[in-house]
Write a protein that holds these residues in place. Sequence first.
Motif, mmCIF file in Angstrom:
data_model
loop_
_atom_site.group_PDB
_atom_site.id
_atom_site.type_symbol
_atom_site.label_atom_id
_atom_site.label_comp_id
_atom_site.label_asym_id
_atom_site.label_seq_id
_atom_site.Cartn_x
_atom_site.Cartn_y
_atom_site.Cartn_z
ATOM 1 N N ASP A 10 3.062 4.012 -9.188
ATOM 2 C CA ASP A 10 2.182 4.463 -10.260
ATOM 3 C C ASP A 10 2.610 5.826 -10.798
ATOM 4 O O ASP A 10 2.581 6.075 -12.005
ATOM 5 N N ALA A 64 -6.131 0.398 -7.376
ATOM 6 C CA ALA A 64 -4.744 0.775 -7.115
ATOM 7 C C ALA A 64 -3.823 -0.005 -8.035
ATOM 8 O O ALA A 64 -3.984 -1.188 -8.265
ATOM 9 N N GLY A 65 -2.828 0.673 -8.568
ATOM 10 C CA GLY A 65 -1.841 0.021 -9.423
ATOM 11 C C GLY A 65 -2.224 -0.072 -10.870
ATOM 12 O O GLY A 65 -1.495 -0.652 -11.665
ATOM 13 N N ASP A 123 2.263 1.557 -3.743
ATOM 14 C CA ASP A 123 1.346 1.724 -4.878
ATOM 15 C C ASP A 123 1.419 3.105 -5.514
ATOM 16 O O ASP A 123 1.592 3.233 -6.736
ATOM 17 N N ARG A 130 0.829 -1.206 0.000
ATOM 18 C CA ARG A 130 0.000 0.000 0.000
ATOM 19 C C ARG A 130 0.867 1.261 0.000
ATOM 20 O O ARG A 130 0.512 2.266 -0.631
#
Length: 486
Positions: free
Chosen positions: A371, A457-458, A367, A364
């Motif tokens: 990104d 996410a990601g 991420d 977390r």
Amino acid sequence: MGNDRTAGTGHAVIAGAGIAGLLAARVLAGPYERVTVVERDALPAGAGPRRGVPQGHHAHGLLAKGFELLDELFPGLTQDLVAEGALVRDAQADVRWFNDGHLLKPAAGDLPCLLVSRPGLERYLRSRVATLPGVEFHDRCEVLEPVADHTGGRVTGVRVLRVNSEPRLLGSDLFVDATGRGNRGVTWLRALGYGSAPQERVDSGLVYVSREYRRRPGDAPADAYVVGASASAPRGGVALSAEGDRWLVTLFGMGADRPPVDPDGYHRFAARLPVPDLHRLLERLEPLGPPRAMRIPVSVRRHYERLERFPEGYLVTGDALCQFNPSYGQGMTVAAGEAAALRDCLAEDAGEGLAARFFRRAARITDVPWDLSVGGDLRFPAVAGRRTPRVRALNRYVARLHRAAAVDPVVGRAFLTVAHLQEPPQRLFARDVLAGVARGGAVRGATVRGLLRPRPAGEVARARTAAPAPAADPAAGDRPRTTAAS
């Protein structure tokens, strides 16, 4: 710190005395009665670069979030480092930021950043960690492999080799791999009977060339310059004030457009940056040594949180977990976030399942910076990867945001809070930022609505294809491309 592991029992062994290893040692001291940091290099008494950290010759950026975390983990850090010559400056008021050739509008703010060399910071952290109860350093000593119990389910020690000695076994209750970009995690896990973690890779083809200069009062109107690359000019540079009355200057290029290592060529490359300010600064400075080059290895993210099987008593942190494109300056800040996550995991429960809980939290933490860096890399045509419509739209919006940030300090501050990992990327789409970008007619409502769609996410990172693995590079080397090495 909240680390209330039962009465400080057990032995933790950390492989690597870099930033990530030192931060791990900080949070393990106390929860473990003994903490041994094993380092292959001879550790210098002072703040000089060392062989295992070749990136130490280059300018480093510690983002505002990382600065905040280090000051929390090491109370008094700011005062100590300032007394030794480091500088604390505001990221918006005191740094000349150029993004896509636009100067971000300076304004008084509250985003303090620390200007210090990598060797200076590492020496300070090492000196603080060395005073912690139960901590000892074994330098000129290499971890050969972790060793498991008869079931293979728990690491119970590590085999080490010291210079001019025979291999020996160090028993451990916890082993932490903080060996950085050159880690042997795949080999070690395979030998223990486990599979390797899924990986994401991207190669920006980045090359750094750095040089030190003497810093005198009145050299420049700012204490730091950041010149970001653009799609049309894939080159940039930073000049950071540092302890020892120095400027640390790093120029970078991508693909075939690399900074030369000869002094005249180095200055000619600086003249080709998107703005002339950094080149003008160099023309006034006295060099203290020759330029030094470094080919930045491929960025790799290892998803240990996705493994169904992983041995107890074994963790991975820092660049061994995720090695970023260092031009975004994210690495040290992410390592500090991982150390805080490990501290919190230990406070909850240091028993079974520690690795799984830590890897989930570390993922977390990783991420957003991953990104951001991958999305930023995909702005450049030479970087291999699939540009989805969403990635293209995001990068177009960021380009417009940079134009708006040149005249609107609210937009500029929003960019910096995201770049410094103080706020999530959604801050760039807040009402006041959208209004600032739209005032110049730079973004249409339909585009904004599309960018605001929720996403997993990601997604940005998974939108590209995996780049082929390059040949091993023996030279190991933190928002969008704007800051210095991680």
